[in-house]
Motif scaffolding. Structure first.
Motif, mmCIF file in Angstrom:
data_model
loop_
_atom_site.group_PDB
_atom_site.id
_atom_site.type_symbol
_atom_site.label_atom_id
_atom_site.label_comp_id
_atom_site.label_asym_id
_atom_site.label_seq_id
_atom_site.Cartn_x
_atom_site.Cartn_y
_atom_site.Cartn_z
ATOM 1 N N GLY A 35 0.818 -1.205 0.000
ATOM 2 C CA GLY A 35 0.000 0.000 0.000
ATOM 3 C C GLY A 35 0.855 1.259 0.000
ATOM 4 O O GLY A 35 2.036 1.229 0.368
ATOM 5 N N LEU A 36 0.230 2.364 -0.433
ATOM 6 C CA LEU A 36 0.871 3.673 -0.358
ATOM 7 C C LEU A 36 0.176 4.463 0.741
ATOM 8 O O LEU A 36 -1.059 4.496 0.816
ATOM 9 N N TYR A 37 0.974 5.108 1.574
ATOM 10 C CA TYR A 37 0.437 5.831 2.715
ATOM 11 C C TYR A 37 1.048 7.224 2.802
ATOM 12 O O TYR A 37 2.173 7.454 2.369
ATOM 13 N N VAL A 38 0.269 8.131 3.398
ATOM 14 C CA VAL A 38 0.789 9.459 3.711
ATOM 15 C C VAL A 38 1.213 9.418 5.174
ATOM 16 O O VAL A 38 0.380 9.257 6.065
ATOM 17 N N VAL A 39 2.518 9.518 5.398
ATOM 18 C CA VAL A 39 3.058 9.335 6.746
ATOM 19 C C VAL A 39 3.299 10.672 7.428
ATOM 20 O O VAL A 39 3.907 11.578 6.847
ATOM 21 N N LYS A 40 2.807 10.797 8.657
ATOM 22 C CA LYS A 40 3.113 11.924 9.528
ATOM 23 C C LYS A 40 4.240 11.484 10.442
ATOM 24 O O LYS A 40 4.062 10.566 11.255
ATOM 25 N N PHE A 41 5.410 12.105 10.277
ATOM 26 C CA PHE A 41 6.593 11.640 10.997
ATOM 27 C C PHE A 41 6.650 12.191 12.418
ATOM 28 O O PHE A 41 6.432 13.378 12.643
ATOM 29 N N ARG A 42 7.004 11.282 13.308
ATOM 30 C CA ARG A 42 7.085 11.644 14.730
ATOM 31 C C ARG A 42 8.160 12.700 14.969
ATOM 32 O O ARG A 42 8.062 13.500 15.888
ATOM 33 N N GLY A 43 9.191 12.693 14.134
ATOM 34 C CA GLY A 43 10.300 13.622 14.325
ATOM 35 C C GLY A 43 10.072 14.993 13.696
ATOM 36 O O GLY A 43 10.973 15.834 13.713
ATOM 37 N N ALA A 44 8.883 15.254 13.152
ATOM 38 C CA ALA A 44 8.617 16.562 12.532
ATOM 39 C C ALA A 44 8.509 17.640 13.619
ATOM 40 O O ALA A 44 8.314 17.330 14.798
ATOM 41 N N GLY A 45 8.629 18.883 13.178
ATOM 42 C CA GLY A 45 8.663 20.018 14.102
ATOM 43 C C GLY A 45 7.459 20.098 15.034
ATOM 44 O O GLY A 45 7.578 20.571 16.164
ATOM 45 N N GLN A 46 6.309 19.644 14.587
ATOM 46 C CA GLN A 46 5.094 19.721 15.404
ATOM 47 C C GLN A 46 5.142 18.776 16.598
ATOM 48 O O GLN A 46 4.343 18.899 17.520
ATOM 49 N N GLY A 47 6.059 17.804 16.555
ATOM 50 C CA GLY A 47 6.230 16.891 17.678
ATOM 51 C C GLY A 47 5.217 15.757 17.678
ATOM 52 O O GLY A 47 4.272 15.742 16.888
ATOM 53 N N PRO A 48 5.406 14.806 18.586
ATOM 54 C CA PRO A 48 4.563 13.610 18.595
ATOM 55 C C PRO A 48 3.098 13.885 18.924
ATOM 56 O O PRO A 48 2.231 13.084 18.570
ATOM 57 N N LYS A 49 2.798 15.012 19.584
ATOM 58 C CA LYS A 49 1.400 15.293 19.907
ATOM 59 C C LYS A 49 0.555 15.476 18.648
ATOM 60 O O LYS A 49 -0.653 15.237 18.659
ATOM 61 N N ALA A 50 1.182 15.915 17.566
ATOM 62 C CA ALA A 50 0.436 16.028 16.297
ATOM 63 C C ALA A 50 -0.017 14.646 15.827
ATOM 64 O O ALA A 50 -1.085 14.506 15.227
ATOM 65 N N LEU A 51 0.785 13.624 16.120
ATOM 66 C CA LEU A 51 0.397 12.256 15.742
ATOM 67 C C LEU A 51 -0.727 11.747 16.646
ATOM 68 O O LEU A 51 -1.624 11.024 16.197
#
Ligand SMILES: Nc1ncnc2c1ncn2[C@@H]1O[C@H](COP(=O)(O)OP(=O)(O)O)[C@@H](O)[C@H]1O
Ligand SMILES: [Mg+2]
Length: 260
Positions: A35-51
Motif C-alpha cells: 500500500g501507499l500511505y501518507v506518513v506523519k513523521f514523529r520527528g517533525a517540528g510539530q512533535g509527537p502530539k500532532a500524531l
C-alpha cells in the motif's frame, strides 16, 4: 476497558516523495503490504502530539460517521532515508524510527475548494463543523481546508492541529470549557445546516467506548513519561466537551448564523 480498536501496523519499505503543501512535510511511503500511505513523521517540528491528534481525532471522526482514510501505524526503519538526496528529509526520517501515523493514500483525490464545493451536502457540512468544534481543529479553513473529494465523497484528512490545547502546560484543566472562536473560520460553515440539527445524533455515536477506543489506539511511544495519565487527560477533555449541553455546538451554530 474501552472497546478494541486495533490499528494495523505496517512496515515502511520505500520513501517515495515528500508532500510539501502543509507545514509538517508528510511523506508518501510504500509499505510491506504494497500500500501507499501518507506518513506523519514523529520527528517533525510539530512533535509527537500532532500524531496523537491525528489518531484520536481521525478515529473519532470515523466513529461519528464521517469519512476518513484508514489510519495505520507505520513502523519506520531510518535506513529507508539512505537514498534520499535531500538532507531535510534524511533528518526527518532518521528522527522518526519506530511507529509513526499514516493515512491510506487516496489516489486521484482532489482538494476540496470552497469555490466549487463538490461532494458536500448541508448535512455533511454541519457534521464536519460540529466535529471540528468538538476537537478544536484549527486547520479546516478556506485557505487550508484539509478535505479531499474522492469518488464523489468528502474525505477528512490532517487532524494534526486538532486538540491543540494539549500543547498548553495546564492541560487538561479548564481546557474543555474554553471557547473555540476559530470555528468562525471553518471552510464548511457557509454550506452547513443548523448545527443543532446534527448535534444529538453525532454525540450519540461518540459513546464513552468510542472515545476510550480512539485514545487507547495511541502508541505509548508518542506519549510522555506517564502514558496512562496522559490518556486519561484526553478522555477527560473529550468527555467534558461531549457532556450536554454541548457549548461547542452552540458556539458553532452562533458562528454559522453570524455568517448567514
Ligand atoms: N490520504 C491522502 N490521500 C491523498 N492525498 C493526501 C492524503 N493525505 C494528505 N494528502 C495530500 O498531502 C497534503 C499534505 O497532507 P496533510 O495531511 O494535509 O499534511 P500537512 O498539512 O501537515 O503538511 C494534503 O494537502 C493533500 O494534498
Ligand atoms: Mg494539511
Amino acid at each position: 476497558m474501552p472497546a478494541a480498536l486495533t490499528l494495523r501496523t505496517v512496515r515502511a519499505t520505500r520513501y517515495v516523495l515528500p508532500l510539501r503543501e502543509g507545514g509538517s512535510m508528510p511523506g508518501l511511503v510504500e509499505a510491506d503490504d504494497d500500500g501507499l500511505y501518507v506518513v506523519k513523521f514523529r520527528g517533525a517540528g510539530q512533535g509527537p502530539k500532532a500524531l496523537v491528534a491525528e489518531v484520536v481525532a481521525g478515529e473519532l471522526a470515523r466513529a461519528a460517521g464521517l469519512r476518513v482514510p484508514e489510519i495505520v501505524l507505520m513502523d519506520v526503519d531510518p535506513v529507508i532515508a539512505a537514498a534520499e538526496p535531500d538532507p531535510e528529509i534524511q533528518e526527518l526520517v532518521q528522527g522518526s524510527g519506530g511507529l509513526n501515523a499514516a493515512l491510506d493514500f487516496l489516489p486521484g483525490a482532489l482538494p476540496f475548494t470552497p469555490a466549487a464545493p463538490a461532494g458536500v451536502s448541508a448535512h455533511v457540512a454541519a457534521a464536519v463543523v460540529w466535529f471540528d468544534a468538538l476537537v478544536a481543529n484549527v486547520d479546516r479553513t478556506p485557505r487550508n481546508p484539509n478535505m479531499l473529494v474522492w469518488h464523489g465523497n468528502l474525505w477528512l484528512i490532517d487532524h494534526g492541529a486538532a486538540l491543540y490545547r494539549h500543547h498548553a502546560a495546564a492541560w487538561p484543566e479548564g481546557a474543555a470549557a474554553a471557547p473555540f472562536p476559530q470555528i468562525a473560520d471553518h471552510a464548511l460553515l457557509p454550506f452547513a445546516d443548523p448545527i443543532d440539527r446534527v448535534d444529538a445524533a453525532l454525540a450519540g455515536r461518540l459513546t464513552p467506548e468510542a472515545v476510550g477506543a480512539a485514545v487507547a489506539a495511541v502508541p505509548d511511544l508518542w506519549l510522555g513519561r506517564d502514558p496512562p495519565a496522559e490518556r486519561d487527560a484526553y478522555v477527560t477533555y473529550l468527555q467534558e466537551r461531549l457532556a450536554a449541553p454541548r457549548a461547542f455546538a452552540a458556539e458553532a451554530e452562533e458562528a454559522r448564523r453570524g455568517r448567514a
